[in-house]
Design a protein around this motif. Structure first.
Motif, short mmCIF file in Angstrom:
data_model
loop_
_atom_site.label_atom_id
_atom_site.label_comp_id
_atom_site.label_asym_id
_atom_site.label_seq_id
_atom_site.Cartn_x
_atom_site.Cartn_y
_atom_site.Cartn_z
N UNK A 146 0.82 -1.22 0.00
CA UNK A 146 0.00 0.00 0.00
C UNK A 146 0.85 1.26 0.00
N UNK A 147 2.06 1.18 0.54
CA UNK A 147 2.94 2.35 0.55
C UNK A 147 4.11 2.22 -0.41
N UNK A 148 4.04 1.28 -1.33
CA UNK A 148 5.16 1.01 -2.23
C UNK A 148 5.53 2.25 -3.05
N UNK A 149 6.80 2.63 -3.01
CA UNK A 149 7.28 3.77 -3.77
C UNK A 149 6.93 5.11 -3.17
N UNK A 150 6.21 5.11 -2.06
CA UNK A 150 5.76 6.36 -1.44
C UNK A 150 6.40 6.58 -0.08
N UNK A 151 6.19 5.62 0.81
CA UNK A 151 6.54 5.83 2.22
C UNK A 151 8.04 6.03 2.43
N UNK A 207 11.07 12.64 -1.23
CA UNK A 207 9.84 13.34 -1.60
C UNK A 207 9.52 14.32 -0.48
N UNK A 208 9.65 15.62 -0.71
CA UNK A 208 9.42 16.59 0.36
C UNK A 208 7.94 16.82 0.69
N UNK A 209 7.05 16.41 -0.19
CA UNK A 209 5.62 16.63 0.03
C UNK A 209 4.87 15.30 -0.07
N UNK A 210 3.70 15.20 0.58
CA UNK A 210 2.91 13.97 0.52
C UNK A 210 2.45 13.67 -0.92
N UNK A 211 2.16 12.41 -1.21
CA UNK A 211 1.66 12.05 -2.54
C UNK A 211 0.25 12.58 -2.77
N UNK A 212 -0.11 12.69 -4.03
CA UNK A 212 -1.46 13.13 -4.35
C UNK A 212 -2.45 11.98 -4.13
N UNK A 213 -3.71 12.33 -4.09
CA UNK A 213 -4.75 11.30 -3.93
C UNK A 213 -4.74 10.34 -5.12
N UNK A 214 -4.53 10.86 -6.33
CA UNK A 214 -4.50 10.00 -7.52
C UNK A 214 -3.35 8.99 -7.43
N UNK A 215 -2.20 9.43 -6.94
CA UNK A 215 -1.07 8.52 -6.83
C UNK A 215 -1.33 7.44 -5.79
N UNK A 270 -3.82 4.92 -7.24
CA UNK A 270 -3.20 4.03 -8.23
C UNK A 270 -2.34 2.97 -7.55
N UNK A 271 -1.59 3.38 -6.54
CA UNK A 271 -0.71 2.45 -5.83
C UNK A 271 -1.52 1.39 -5.08
N UNK A 272 -2.55 1.82 -4.38
CA UNK A 272 -3.34 0.88 -3.56
C UNK A 272 -4.20 -0.02 -4.43
N UNK A 273 -4.78 0.51 -5.51
CA UNK A 273 -5.58 -0.35 -6.40
C UNK A 273 -4.71 -1.48 -6.95
#
Length: 256
Positions: free
Chosen positions: A210-215, A223-231, A234-237
Motif C-alpha cells: 500500500x505504501x510502495x514507492x511512497x513511504x 519526496x518533500x511533500x505527501x503524494x497526491x490522492x490520484x497517486x 493508483x498504488x493501492x488499487x
C-alpha cells in the motif's frame, strides 16, 4: 428528660439538641489529591482523583505535542513541556512517569485519532476488495503525511540510544495496524474467501504494498511533500489486485 408515666412533678422541656453532623461516607482527601472541574461558582465541582482528570491529561499532552514538534524528542525537556502545557512538574509527574511515558501515550492517542475510521472499515460488512482498498488508501495517506513522517524520523534518530522507546512506539502504533488487518484476513479465511499460509505475513505484505514507492521516499526526504490522492489510489488499487491474485480463493468473487 421527660417525666416517667405517673410522676407527680410537671414535665420540663429538654434543651434544644445540637444538630448532628452527617457521618462521612468516604475518608477526607488531602488537598492536592484531587483536581476540580467547575463550570461556574454556583455549580458543584466534579472532583477527580490525582492523575485521573481527563481535561488535565489532555492539556499536558497538547503541550507536549507542541514542544516535541518544535524541538524534537531529544531537545525537549520536561520544563519545556510544562511551560507549553501551563502545568507544574509535580502535576506532570502525577499523570506520566517520565518524558518517554508521555511520548508513547501521545503516539497512542494520535494513532487512535488517525486510525479510528480505518479500523472501522476492517469491521464493516463491505466486500473484501472494498475493505482492502479503503484500508490501504487511508493507511498510505496517514503514513506519508507530514505529521507522521516527522514522528517516524524522530524515533529513527533515537532508537539506537533508546531501543525500548522504539519498541513502545512500534507496539503503540504500527503493531496495532498489523494485528487488526491480520484479524480481518483470518475472518476472510474462515469465510472461505482467502487461502493464506500465514495471515500475519500477508498482513505485513499488504501494508508494504500500500505504501510502495511512497513511504520510504517520504521518510528519507526524497519526496518533500505527501503524494497526491490520484497517486495513492493508483498504488493501492494495484496492491489490492496483486494481493487478491496471490491469496484469493479461485472462483470466489471478492467484490461481492
Amino acid at each position: 428528660m421527660h417525666s416517667a408515666p405517673g410522676d407527680a412533678t410537671a414535665p420540663q422541656a429538654e434543651p434544644e439538641a445540637e444538630p448532628r453532623a452527617e457521618p462521612q461516607t468516604t475518608a477526607p482527601r488531602a488537598k492536592n489529591d484531587t483536581a476540580q472541574d467547575c463550570d461556574s461558582p454556583r455549580r458543584a465541582c466534579r472532583r477527580h482523583a490525582a492523575g485521573e482528570d481527563p481535561a488535565k491529561r489532555d492539556q499536558i499532552m497538547a503541550g507536549a505535542m507542541r514542544a516535541f514538534l518544535d524541538k524534537g524528542f531529544d531537545a525537549t525537556s520536561v520544563n519545556d513541556i510544562c511551560r507549553a502545557a501551563g502545568v507544574s512538574k509535580g502535576t506532570l509527574y502525577v499523570y506520566f512517569a517520565d518524558k518517554q511515558d508521555l511520548f508513547v501515550a501521545l503516539v497512542a492517542k494520535e494513532r487512535e485519532k488517525m486510525f479510528g475510521g480505518v479500523d472501522a472499515v476492517l469491521q464493516s460488512d463491505l466486500p473484501l476488495a472494498e475493505k482492502l482498498t479503503s484500508f490501504g488508501r487511508n493507511l498510505a495517506r496517514i503514513i506519508s503525511s507530514d505529521h507522521v513522517v516527522q514522528w517516524q524520523r524522530t524515533i529513527a534518530g533515537i532508537v539506537d540510544r533508546m531501543p525500548e522507546l522504539g519498541v513502545r512506539f512500534y507496539d503503540a502504533a504500527a503493531l496495532r495496524t498489523h494485528v487488526d488487518l491480520a484479524d480481518l484476513l483470518r475472518r476472510e479465511m474462515a469465510a472461505g474467501r482467502l487461502e493464506l499460509p500465514d495471515p500475519v505475513l500477508a498482513s505485513a505484505q499488504f501494508i508494504e504494498l500500500s505504501g510502495a514507492g511512497i513511504w520510504r521516499a517520504r521518510i528519507f526526504g526524497k519526496r518533500p511533500t505527501p503524494p497526491t490522492s490520484d497517486e495513492i489510489d493508483r498504488t493501492v488499487d494495484s496492491a489490492v489486485r496483486l494481493f487478491l491474485s496471490a491469496y484469493g480463493r479461485p472462483g470466489v468473487r471478492q467484490e461481492d
